[in-house]
Design a protein around this motif. Structure first.
Motif, PDB file in Angstrom:
ATOM      1  N   TYR A  96       6.386  30.275  73.035  1.00 52.09           N
ATOM      2  CA  TYR A  96       7.366  29.483  73.377  1.00 52.09           C
ATOM      3  C   TYR A  96       7.825  29.814  74.661  1.00 52.09           C
ATOM      4  O   TYR A  96       7.970  31.165  74.796  1.00 52.09           O
ATOM      5  CB  TYR A  96       8.843  29.628  72.361  1.00 52.09           C
ATOM      6  N   ASP A 144       8.158  34.584  64.883  1.00 52.83           N
ATOM      7  CA  ASP A 144       9.158  33.465  65.216  1.00 52.83           C
ATOM      8  C   ASP A 144       8.866  32.404  64.060  1.00 52.83           C
ATOM      9  O   ASP A 144       7.831  31.749  64.271  1.00 52.83           O
ATOM     10  CB  ASP A 144       8.873  32.922  66.627  1.00 52.83           C
ATOM     11  N   THR A 173      10.759  29.606  63.680  1.00 45.89           N
ATOM     12  CA  THR A 173      11.656  28.515  63.930  1.00 45.89           C
ATOM     13  C   THR A 173      10.882  27.258  63.459  1.00 45.89           C
ATOM     14  O   THR A 173      11.402  26.285  62.869  1.00 45.89           O
ATOM     15  CB  THR A 173      11.717  28.232  65.394  1.00 45.89           C
ATOM     16  N   PHE A 174       9.492  26.853  63.533  1.00 46.73           N
ATOM     17  CA  PHE A 174       8.831  25.620  63.556  1.00 46.73           C
ATOM     18  C   PHE A 174       8.821  25.095  61.914  1.00 46.73           C
ATOM     19  O   PHE A 174       9.322  24.020  61.556  1.00 46.73           O
ATOM     20  CB  PHE A 174       7.749  25.396  64.101  1.00 46.73           C
ATOM     21  N   THR A 223      18.995  26.812  66.254  1.00 44.70           N
ATOM     22  CA  THR A 223      19.509  25.869  67.173  1.00 44.70           C
ATOM     23  C   THR A 223      18.561  24.550  66.622  1.00 44.70           C
ATOM     24  O   THR A 223      19.124  23.134  66.635  1.00 44.70           O
ATOM     25  CB  THR A 223      18.948  25.923  68.519  1.00 44.70           C
ATOM     26  N   LYS A 224      17.403  24.783  65.696  1.00 46.96           N
ATOM     27  CA  LYS A 224      16.536  23.774  65.531  1.00 46.96           C
ATOM     28  C   LYS A 224      16.687  23.361  64.146  1.00 46.96           C
ATOM     29  O   LYS A 224      17.776  22.813  63.738  1.00 46.96           O
ATOM     30  CB  LYS A 224      15.194  24.241  65.704  1.00 46.96           C
ATOM     31  N   LEU A 243      14.323  20.289  69.514  1.00 46.45           N
ATOM     32  CA  LEU A 243      13.875  19.668  68.237  1.00 46.45           C
ATOM     33  C   LEU A 243      14.565  20.129  67.104  1.00 46.45           C
ATOM     34  O   LEU A 243      15.455  20.999  66.940  1.00 46.45           O
ATOM     35  CB  LEU A 243      12.148  20.472  68.140  1.00 46.45           C
TER      36      LEU A 243
HETATM   37  C1  LIG Z   1      14.147  26.851  70.899  1.00 52.08           C
HETATM   38  C2  LIG Z   1      13.212  27.886  70.616  1.00 52.08           C
HETATM   39  C3  LIG Z   1      13.458  29.279  70.558  1.00 52.08           C
HETATM   40  C4  LIG Z   1      14.691  29.746  71.829  1.00 52.08           C
HETATM   41  O1  LIG Z   1      15.944  29.361  70.969  1.00 52.08           O
HETATM   42  P1  LIG Z   1      17.386  29.046  71.619  1.00 52.08           P
HETATM   43  O2  LIG Z   1      18.440  28.871  70.251  1.00 52.08           O
HETATM   44  O3  LIG Z   1      17.262  28.092  72.342  1.00 52.08           O
HETATM   45  O4  LIG Z   1      17.922  30.489  72.246  1.00 52.08           O
HETATM   46  C5  LIG Z   1      12.650  30.350  70.335  1.00 52.08           C
HETATM   47  N1  LIG Z   1      11.735  29.986  69.710  1.00 52.08           N
HETATM   48  C6  LIG Z   1      11.045  28.799  69.387  1.00 52.08           C
HETATM   49  C7  LIG Z   1       9.927  28.473  68.762  1.00 52.08           C
HETATM   50  C8  LIG Z   1      11.820  27.695  69.833  1.00 52.08           C
HETATM   51  O5  LIG Z   1      11.540  26.603  69.776  1.00 52.08           O
END
Ligand SMILES: *Cc1c(COP(=O)(O)O)cnc(C)c1O
Length: 387
Positions: free
Chosen positions: A106, A178, A180-181, A202-203, A331
């Motif tokens: 990222y 990480d 997130t996805f 945030t995602k 996203l």
């Molecule tokens: C958006 C994102 C981040 C950063 O997150 P913020 O909430 O914008 O600080 C880190 N890792 C991944 C995979 C992301 O999609």
């Protein structure tokens, strides 16, 4: 009497961490919009009740909920995904240490580890997440941690995550991911053996594109270390953002099921379209990491990308015609978002570096929302048509 079973994830998302008895009888946890709280005999700085110390009822409820849904001991919410990542790295690394980190990160993380960490005396080496046989040669006596992402952006590659866990154990490294996805609905890294799982909340976790937040999830001793560092560095989440995050996360599983199903339907449709050269979605049998994704994940998430035969021009044409997707970065929200990585997330790379990373000028990334898949497919069909 029915046998008492362990609550499942939808139940945990609604009930885990909720105060018992309910505060003032309120069914929904109110926002504790109070920076400070009455002194109650605490002897440690970290136990004083104060918003920056991440311990208001709004924080604590989220911590318990996130730990429960990602099957870990403890969790911590942060002011952004980058606050979660930077605070964690600065907790497990100090001057003189060395970090092994996956290639193709990222963008924000890439910038953090290539600029800020070296300035603090922390060295960083990039490794190929698919070639565990090359990792040992990059080890140094000062290597302390290994860092990966569960799915890469925008090509949705999946590193050899099981090998990362065993490599970290074998060499005494802290393993960081990480996540997130996929979100905890599709993948729970700590259950596989990762030490800490990080999120941009945030995602998907919040899911409504209306706050910036992050999370760190893992064992109690490690999360407590990150918490103390966060208390010093100051990247805490505001209680009102906690409240929105709390409201959003209750529907995480319902949303993820729809994201997973719609993205698979759209990827399958795009793969059959003449104007589409290639589709990247780990749920498709054609994706190089399909078998690995099927083994590790319960679903393939709502992120996909595709290359148009007509390149950048065809992408512009499509963007102008689409009715539903918003052309915007980020996203994981309920609404579908579309971007062209060559002009957004990967605009900072040279065209050659982009090509080498497999990111063509006509590559399009879609964050599939929770709209009806049939409507999104009909929209893509008219958008890809001749004008
Ligand atoms: C958006 C994102 C981040 C950063 O997150 P913020 O909430 O914008 O600080 C880190 N890792 C991944 C995979 C992301 O999609």
């Amino acid at each position: 009497m029915p046998k008492k079973t362990k609550p499942q994830r939808n139940t945990l998302l609604v009930h885990a961490g909720e105060p018992k008895p309910r505060i003032g009888g309120a069914v929904v946890l109110p926002v504790f919009q109070s920076s400070t709280f009455e002194y109650d005999g605490q002897s440690s700085y970290h136990d004083l009740k104060y918003i920056r110390l991440n311990n208001t009822p709004n924080h604590q409820t989220l911590h318990a909920k996130l730990a429960a849904v990602e099957q870990a001991e403890a969790a911590l919410v942060t002011g952004s995904g980058m606050a979660a990542i930077s605070t964690t790295l600065l907790t497990v690394l100090k001057a003189g240490d060395h970090l092994l980190i996956q290639k193709g990160l990222y963008g924000g993380t890439q910038d953090l580890v290539t600029t800020e960490l070296p300035a603090l005396g922390i060295e960083v080496s990039f490794f190929d997440g698919d070639r565990p046989e090359t990792w040992e040669s990059q080890l140094r006596s000062q290597t302390r941690a290994i860092y990966v992402e569960s799915m890469s952006n925008p090509l949705l590659d999946i590193p050899d995550l099981a090998a990362v866990v065993s490599f970290a154990r074998q060499h005494g490294l802290v393993s960081l991911i990480d996540n997130t996805f996929p979100s905890p609905v599709n993948f729970r890294p700590c259950a596989l053996g990762f030490d800490l799982s990080l999120h941009s909340a945030t995602k998907y976790l919040n899911g409504h594109s209306d706050i910036v937040a992050g999370a760190v999830i893992g064992s109690r001793p490690l999360v407590d270390k990150v918490l103390h560092r966060l208390n010093h560095l100051g990247g805490s989440l505001d209680p009102h953002a906690c409240f929105l995050f709390h409201r959003g996360v209750k529907t995480l599983e319902l949303r993820m099921r729809q994201h997973n199903a719609s993205a698979l339907a759209i990827a399958t449709y795009l793969e059959s379209h003449d104007g589409v050269e290639k589709v990247y979605y780990p749920g498709l049998a054609s994706h190089p990491r399909h078998a690995r994704a099927k083994e590790l994940f319960d679903g393939f998430s709502g992120m996909l990308s595709f290359e148009l035969a007509g390149g950048a021009e065809a992408a512009d044409h499509l963007f102008r015609r689409l009715q539903f997707p918003a052309v915007a970065p980020s996203l994981g929200g309920v609404e579908t978002l579309i971007t062209r990585p060559a002009t957004t997330s990967h605009a900072g790379m040279s065209p050659e570096a982009r090509r080498e990373a497999g990111i063509g000028d006509g590559l399009i990334r879609l964050s599939v929302g929770i709209e009806d898949a049939a409507d999104l497919i009909a929209d893509l069909e008219q958008g890809l048509g001749i004008s």
